[in-house]
Design an enzyme around this catalytic site. Sequence first.
Site, PDB file in Angstrom:
ATOM      1  N   THR A   1       0.827  -1.207   0.000  1.00  0.00           N
ATOM      2  CA  THR A   1       0.000   0.000   0.000  1.00  0.00           C
ATOM      3  C   THR A   1       0.859   1.252   0.000  1.00  0.00           C
ATOM      4  OG1 THR A   1      -1.504   1.310   1.397  1.00  0.00           O
ATOM      5  CG2 THR A   1      -0.124  -0.279   2.512  1.00  0.00           C
TER       6      THR A   1
ATOM      7  N   TYR B   1      -1.430   0.543  10.212  1.00  0.00           N
ATOM      8  CA  TYR B   1      -1.629  -0.130   8.928  1.00  0.00           C
ATOM      9  C   TYR B   1      -0.360  -0.045   8.079  1.00  0.00           C
ATOM     10  CZ  TYR B   1      -3.565  -0.915   4.219  1.00  0.00           C
ATOM     11  OH  TYR B   1      -3.804  -1.362   2.947  1.00  0.00           O
TER      12      TYR B   1
END
Length: 314
Positions: free
Chosen positions: A124, A146
């Site tokens: 990501t 995250y």
Amino acid sequence: MKILVTGAAGFIGSHTCERLHSLGHTVIGIDNFSPYYDVALKELNAEILRKQNITIHHLDLRTDDTSTLITNEIDAIFHFAAQPGISASSSFEDYYTNNFLATQRMLDVIETLSSKPYFVNIATSSIYGLEATLTEDQAPLPASWYGVTKQAAEQLVLAYSRRGLLEATSLRLYSVYGPRERPDKLYTRLIDCGLNKKPFPLFEGSAKHLRSFTYVQDIVDGIVSVLDHQEACNGEVFNLGTEEENTTKTGIETVESILGFAVKIDRQPSRPGDQSRTKANIDKARRILNYNPQTSLKEGLEAQVTWFRESFIS
């Protein structure tokens, strides 16, 4: 090829399963059907895949035995399964176990095989931090649990590649949207609020955030292209996304123009760890993967609105 896809019932995973199947590959899916959002939505995706003879196994990579699926017969693995996004309802333990530990347990199984699958790790832009504008060789500065745990998982996969234990690459995806987008994400929530006359929660300052909003099929183009460039991709990281930047405000206005009316806004406090800017630098992907995203924001959002109307508006 026989290909295993984790997180197969999710947003991008389900689209990738379909594309791989359409290319003639045998696709096997794994998903733990996490209650992070309504499981019924994942079941809808899984049913679409089952109708195409794609088998989905209900397994948790953290705790369940995957050795009957991760075998010498698997040619490639696309690893989407993760605890996604930035959410106050998710603990560090959720991110650590789903993003890092689950990846490590898969790699443990792969290490026992005599014939190892090519491993495509799905990462990501959150790895880069509050401003995701860097090239793949610049040092990331993740600012969320995250991003931290996805970077840790990426480096774990690449460590196996560096040691010659398997061949692998990692793909850092940028602000993906389109049909089947999660209900907590910007556009699905915005469309839902508009069509169902609910206020849309907008975090303070986020209207000015810049994003490389990338249509899901453009992302899938890049993901599956790794299969045609395995040797060149081994041990490498690639950014996948559009080079075009739009503000969240522009995205909201585009949806409103498609719907034909304004969406009521409910302003919320700012969200810690949220990125202020993402701009995909895809020079490397263009050069090695021949990657060239084409879908405009308006075209992609028109497809997403159509999907939402057909799926959820009777």
